[in-house]
Write an enzyme that holds these catalytic residues in place. Structure first.
Site, PDB file in Angstrom:
ATOM      1  CD  GLU A  35      27.403  82.014  28.748  1.00 25.04           C
ATOM      2  OE1 GLU A  35      27.791  82.130  29.096  1.00 25.04           O
ATOM      3  OE2 GLU A  35      27.138  81.490  27.414  1.00 25.04           O
ATOM      4  CG  ASP A  52      32.596  86.791  29.126  1.00 24.52           C
ATOM      5  OD1 ASP A  52      32.386  87.630  28.014  1.00 24.52           O
ATOM      6  OD2 ASP A  52      32.671  85.309  28.737  1.00 24.52           O
TER       7      ASP A  52
END
EC number: 3.2.1.17
Length: 129
Positions: A35, A52
C-alpha cells in the site's frame, strides 16, 4: 516516517494486530508494504475524488475526514491527517475498525492482489518479536 520491515512488525504487534480478526502479523506487514512501501506519509488520490492516507492507505470516503471528499462518512471519526503521523497508533485503530467491517482484509486492494493466499510469514521472518 519510512519504517523498516521488522520495526513496523514490532509496532503492529505491540498495537494488537497480530491475529486480529484472524489475520496474522505477516498479512498486515505485507499490506503496508504494497500500500505505502512502509511510508506513513503516503497519499494517493482516487478517481472518485477521495484520497488514501498513510501506511495502510486508509480512504477518506469512508474512514477519515480530509475536508475535501464529497459525501465522506468518517467512520473512524478522525481527521485523515492523523494517519500520516510517524506514530501508527491511530492508523492501526482505524484499520481494526475497517477489518471488522465484513470484508476483512479484502478492503485493501493491494493485500487482495499481492498478499492474500501467499506465504505472508516471510514478512516477519528474522524479526525479533
Amino acid at each position: 516516517k519510512v519504517y523498516e520491515r521488522c520495526e513496523l512488525a514490532a509496532a503492529m504487534k505491540r498495537l494488537g494486530l497480530d491475529n486480529y480478526r484472524g489475520y496474522s502479523l505477516g498479512n498486515w506487514v505485507c499490506a503496508a508494504k504494497y500500500e505505502s512501501n512502509f511510508n506513513t506519509q503516503a497519499t494517493n488520490r482516487n478517481t472518485d475524488g477521495s484520497t488514501d492516507y498513510g501506511i495502510l492507505e486508509i480512504n477518506s470516503r469512508w474512514w477519515c475526514n480530509d475536508g475535501k471528499t464529497p459525501g465522506a462518512k468518517n467512520v473512524c471519526g478522525i481527521p485523515c491527517s492523523v494517519l500520516l503521523r510517524s506514530d501508527i497508533t491511530e492508523a492501526v485503530k482505524c484499520a481494526k475498525r475497517i477489518v471488522s467491517d465484513g470484508n476483512g482484509m479484502n478492503a485493501w486492494v493491494a493485500w487482495r492482489n499481492r498478499c492474500k493466499g501467499t506465504d505472508v510469514s516471510r514478512w516477519i521472518r528474522g524479526c525479533r518479536l
